[in-house]
Write a protein that holds these residues in place. Structure first.
Motif, PDB file in Angstrom:
ATOM      1  N   ALA A  85     -10.412   0.657 -19.116  1.00 15.06           N
ATOM      2  CA  ALA A  85      -9.440   1.411 -18.342  1.00 15.06           C
ATOM      3  C   ALA A  85      -8.976   0.599 -17.143  1.00 15.06           C
ATOM      4  N   ALA A  86      -9.869  -0.241 -16.634  1.00 12.39           N
ATOM      5  CA  ALA A  86      -9.525  -1.012 -15.446  1.00 12.39           C
ATOM      6  C   ALA A  86      -8.607  -2.169 -15.804  1.00 12.39           C
ATOM      7  N   ALA A  87      -8.743  -2.661 -17.021  1.00 15.00           N
ATOM      8  CA  ALA A  87      -8.068  -3.898 -17.387  1.00 15.00           C
ATOM      9  C   ALA A  87      -6.530  -3.829 -17.431  1.00 15.00           C
ATOM     10  N   PRO A  88      -5.924  -2.770 -17.967  1.00 17.84           N
ATOM     11  CA  PRO A  88      -4.499  -2.861 -18.275  1.00 17.84           C
ATOM     12  C   PRO A  88      -3.573  -3.015 -17.067  1.00 17.84           C
ATOM     13  N   VAL A  89      -3.990  -2.611 -15.896  1.00 14.02           N
ATOM     14  CA  VAL A  89      -3.061  -2.641 -14.763  1.00 14.02           C
ATOM     15  C   VAL A  89      -3.606  -3.513 -13.642  1.00 14.02           C
ATOM     16  N   PRO A  90      -3.647  -4.825 -13.871  1.00 12.16           N
ATOM     17  CA  PRO A  90      -4.237  -5.679 -12.829  1.00 12.16           C
ATOM     18  C   PRO A  90      -3.253  -5.898 -11.690  1.00 12.16           C
ATOM     19  N   VAL A  91      -3.304  -5.019 -10.702  1.00 15.44           N
ATOM     20  CA  VAL A  91      -2.428  -5.169  -9.541  1.00 15.44           C
ATOM     21  C   VAL A  91      -3.203  -5.879  -8.454  1.00 15.44           C
ATOM     22  N   PRO A  92      -2.747  -7.081  -8.047  1.00 17.53           N
ATOM     23  CA  PRO A  92      -3.474  -7.756  -6.974  1.00 17.53           C
ATOM     24  C   PRO A  92      -3.433  -6.906  -5.704  1.00 17.53           C
ATOM     25  N   THR A  93      -4.541  -6.881  -4.997  1.00 18.79           N
ATOM     26  CA  THR A  93      -4.618  -6.061  -3.794  1.00 18.79           C
ATOM     27  C   THR A  93      -3.536  -6.455  -2.792  1.00 18.79           C
ATOM     28  N   ASP A  94      -3.206  -7.750  -2.771  1.00 19.01           N
ATOM     29  CA  ASP A  94      -2.165  -8.250  -1.863  1.00 19.01           C
ATOM     30  C   ASP A  94      -0.881  -7.448  -1.966  1.00 19.01           C
ATOM     31  N   GLN A  95      -0.576  -7.038  -3.194  1.00 18.23           N
ATOM     32  CA  GLN A  95       0.695  -6.381  -3.428  1.00 18.23           C
ATOM     33  C   GLN A  95       0.813  -5.105  -2.599  1.00 18.23           C
ATOM     34  N   THR A  96      -0.312  -4.500  -2.307  1.00 17.89           N
ATOM     35  CA  THR A  96      -0.273  -3.270  -1.544  1.00 17.89           C
ATOM     36  C   THR A  96       0.327  -3.503  -0.161  1.00 17.89           C
ATOM     37  N   VAL A  97      -0.005  -4.630   0.426  1.00 21.57           N
ATOM     38  CA  VAL A  97       0.437  -4.860   1.790  1.00 21.57           C
ATOM     39  C   VAL A  97       1.441  -6.001   1.887  1.00 21.57           C
ATOM     40  N   GLY A  98       1.452  -6.885   0.900  1.00 20.92           N
ATOM     41  CA  GLY A  98       2.214  -8.112   1.069  1.00 20.92           C
ATOM     42  C   GLY A  98       3.546  -8.157   0.337  1.00 20.92           C
ATOM     43  N   VAL A  99       3.841  -7.163  -0.488  1.00 20.24           N
ATOM     44  CA  VAL A  99       5.040  -7.249  -1.297  1.00 20.24           C
ATOM     45  C   VAL A  99       6.290  -7.173  -0.419  1.00 20.24           C
ATOM     46  N   VAL A 100       7.293  -7.983  -0.760  1.00 21.57           N
ATOM     47  CA  VAL A 100       8.534  -7.964   0.012  1.00 21.57           C
ATOM     48  C   VAL A 100       9.433  -6.862  -0.534  1.00 21.57           C
ATOM     49  N   ALA A 115      -0.983   2.476   5.553  1.00 21.33           N
ATOM     50  CA  ALA A 115      -1.845   3.302   6.401  1.00 21.33           C
ATOM     51  C   ALA A 115      -2.896   4.009   5.556  1.00 21.33           C
ATOM     52  N   ALA A 116      -2.449   4.565   4.444  1.00 19.62           N
ATOM     53  CA  ALA A 116      -3.374   5.294   3.593  1.00 19.62           C
ATOM     54  C   ALA A 116      -4.422   4.354   3.007  1.00 19.62           C
ATOM     55  N   ALA A 117      -3.984   3.140   2.632  1.00 26.52           N
ATOM     56  CA  ALA A 117      -4.924   2.175   2.068  1.00 26.52           C
ATOM     57  C   ALA A 117      -5.985   1.823   3.105  1.00 26.52           C
ATOM     58  N   LEU A 118      -5.577   1.734   4.367  1.00 31.04           N
ATOM     59  CA  LEU A 118      -6.542   1.424   5.419  1.00 31.04           C
ATOM     60  C   LEU A 118      -7.538   2.566   5.579  1.00 31.04           C
ATOM     61  N   THR A 146      -7.532   2.809  -6.245  1.00 33.19           N
ATOM     62  CA  THR A 146      -6.767   3.591  -5.285  1.00 33.19           C
ATOM     63  C   THR A 146      -5.521   2.824  -4.840  1.00 33.19           C
ATOM     64  N   ALA A 147      -5.720   1.534  -4.589  1.00 33.09           N
ATOM     65  CA  ALA A 147      -4.592   0.704  -4.164  1.00 33.09           C
ATOM     66  C   ALA A 147      -3.510   0.669  -5.242  1.00 33.09           C
ATOM     67  N   GLN A 148      -3.924   0.708  -6.502  1.00 36.95           N
ATOM     68  CA  GLN A 148      -2.953   0.726  -7.598  1.00 36.95           C
ATOM     69  C   GLN A 148      -2.050   1.945  -7.498  1.00 36.95           C
ATOM     70  N   VAL A 149      -2.637   3.073  -7.132  1.00 37.22           N
ATOM     71  CA  VAL A 149      -1.834   4.290  -7.010  1.00 37.22           C
ATOM     72  C   VAL A 149      -0.796   4.108  -5.912  1.00 37.22           C
ATOM     73  N   TYR A 150      -1.254   3.582  -4.746  1.00 38.90           N
ATOM     74  CA  TYR A 150      -0.324   3.400  -3.637  1.00 38.90           C
ATOM     75  C   TYR A 150       0.768   2.407  -3.977  1.00 38.90           C
ATOM     76  N   ALA A 151       0.415   1.392  -4.769  1.00 37.70           N
ATOM     77  CA  ALA A 151       1.372   0.330  -5.053  1.00 37.70           C
ATOM     78  C   ALA A 151       2.297   0.670  -6.220  1.00 37.70           C
ATOM     79  N   ALA A 152       2.007   1.751  -6.926  1.00 35.87           N
ATOM     80  CA  ALA A 152       2.801   2.070  -8.120  1.00 35.87           C
ATOM     81  C   ALA A 152       4.252   2.339  -7.738  1.00 35.87           C
ATOM     82  N   GLN A 153       5.152   1.924  -8.625  1.00 32.65           N
ATOM     83  CA  GLN A 153       6.586   2.111  -8.379  1.00 32.65           C
ATOM     84  C   GLN A 153       6.918   3.588  -8.167  1.00 32.65           C
ATOM     85  N   ASP A 154       6.216   4.451  -8.881  1.00 31.60           N
ATOM     86  CA  ASP A 154       6.558   5.869  -8.816  1.00 31.60           C
ATOM     87  C   ASP A 154       5.611   6.658  -7.903  1.00 31.60           C
TER      88      ASP A 154
END
Lengths: 250, 197
Positions: A85-100, A115-118, A146-154
């Motif tokens: 379950a963990a494998a299919p959506v490898p979102v780097p943690t950086d993306q949560t805070v670093g994405v342009v 803020a929520a991630a913090l 959790t970070a994946q949820v915050y970073a999700a497009q939707d």
């Protein structure tokens, strides 16, 4: 000295060391790949020594254990992803805070996500102090999930009032997950607040809630609702009171 | 698409499979029926481990009860990728028993426990079903394959609840030697029992 510590693995596995030495060895484990690789097999071996000592337990033990279980609160579940379950959506943690994100209208959500991630990170770190070091990986996974949820497009944030406080829910329909953060919501003495995934008239527990601690609800079917009820301390198998608050999540 | 993939993961919660790991997963969700099943699978081994170390039946039951309730309480922390369910449970049981031995409360009866190597067995051994007898025999046979010093060290540590320092004293051997014997004894047992390294 390092060699000396590695040799201690036998005594460690057999609980034949002092508390101080155990702590020292567990610190050493973090930096010793060879020890970590050996540990699993040796622990399983010592468990076999124990398993072969099986006796017939008296019925009184059964009754005493079941009675105590009925009044014992369980530790809140950490997110427990299976590796698949963990494998299919490898979102780097950086993306949560670093994405342009050039679009201004995405900004507020991104800031909220940071803020929520913090908040979640702080919660995880606080928890990490209380658990043994080998739970750190689980916490890390929980944080990433959790970070994946915050970073999700939707990702969509909903805040509702109820239960004497407010409930903030960040949902990703595509991931089928939601992060639920209760604020100023307190259970009455002897009661627990329990989170449920409600769908088509069925209820599934997503764990107990404590104020300010984010809980991750997973495997949310389309059209599901989340609800919080007040339950006897330690929670129930099925809701026993009407929900204090419900939120549509997908 | 994503939604469908997630949906397919839902049955994970309710699959009626009977392994201890599955029981632990359901116990973590607060399922008391699953805990009842789990109790039936592990209580005899938990009590067996505790009682090998503590010997006193009343104290052993007390500690076994603590351990089993702890399994209920902390089931959400079980991680199947780190080891099997039975290893998790029995590691906890042994640790608790040893903690009890070393607590100040137990310190007074420590003296006469340390020296004894043969253990009394106040409860009936269950080794009557074939699988249990085979397990018992396998462990006995593999212990028999160790050198005398390895076997005595491992038994005094695991079953006797002694620290390696106490083992060294009991066997009148250097500390470093006992540390090494505990490790290579376990490795030899692991290989003999066919436990994955």
């Amino acid at each position: 000295m390092t060699h000396d510590l590695h040799t201690l693995i036998g005594a460690y596995v057999l609980d034949a060391i002092s508390d101080d030495e155990r702590r020292e060895f567990e610190e050493h484990l973090d930096t010793c790949d060879a020890c970590a690789a050996e540990l699993g097999g040796l622990l399983a071996t010592s468990a076999r020594l124990g398993a072969s000592s099986e006796v017939r337990p008296p019925e009184a033990l059964h009754d005493a254990v079941m009675a105590e279980v009925a009044r014992t609160r369980q530790l809140p579940p950490l997110e427990r992803l299976s590796p698949e379950a963990a494998a299919p959506v490898p979102v780097p943690t950086d993306q949560t805070v670093g994405v342009v994100v050039p679009l201004a209208r995405r900004r507020p959500r991104l800031l909220l996500a940071v803020a929520a991630a913090l908040v979640v990170l702080a919660g995880s770190l606080g928890g990490a102090l209380a658990v043994e070091h080998h739970h750190a990986a689980t916490l890390q996974q929980q944080f990433e999930a959790t970070a994946q949820v915050y970073a999700a497009q939707d990702a969509r944030t909903t805040t509702v009032d109820g239960g004497g406080g407010t409930l903030t829910v960040v949902t990703s329909a595509s991931l089928g997950r939601a992060v639920v953060i209760p604020r100023s919501m307190h259970a009455e003495p002897g009661r627990s607040l329990q989170l449920w995934v409600m769908h088509d008239g069925t209820f599934r527990s997503a764990g107990l809630m404590s104020d300010g601690d984010p809980v991750l609800a997973t495997d949310l079917p389309s059209g599901a609702q989340l609800g919080i009820t007040s339950e006897p301390e330690g929670g129930s198998k099925k809701p026993t009171t009407p929900p204090l608050v419900t939120v549509d999540v997908t | 698409m994503d939604g469908e993939r997630q949906l397919s993961a839902v049955p994970d919660l309710g699959e009626p499979t009977g392994s201890l790991e599955d029981q632990l997963r359901r116990v973590a969700l607060g399922d008391e029926d699953a805990f009842e099943q789990l109790y039936r699978s592990v209580a005899g081994q938990v009590l067996g481990v505790v009682q090998r170390v503590l010997r006193d039946p009343a104290q052993s039951e007390e500690v076994a009860q603590e351990v089993l309730v702890e399994v209920w309480r902390t089931a959400s922390r079980f991680d199947a990728r780190r080891g099997s369910g039975i290893t998790w449970v029995l590691t906890m049981a042994h640790r608790r028993a040893v903690d009890r031995v070393r607590s100040s409360q137990a310190a007074s009866d420590r003296e006469d426990r340390v020296g004894r190597r043969e253990q009394q067995r106040p409860y009936d051994e269950v080794a009557e079903q074939v699988s249990e007898r085979l397990e018992h025999e396998a462990v006995r046979r593999c212990l028999g394959g160790l050198t005398d010093l390895q076997r005595e060290s491992v038994q005094l540590a695991y079953y006797g609840g002694n620290t390696y320092r106490e083992v060294a004293e009991l066997l009148d051997a250097p500390l470093g030697t006992i540390k090494t014997r505990l490790r290579d004894g376990l490795i030899r047992l692991r290989d003999c029992l066919g436990v994955a390294a």
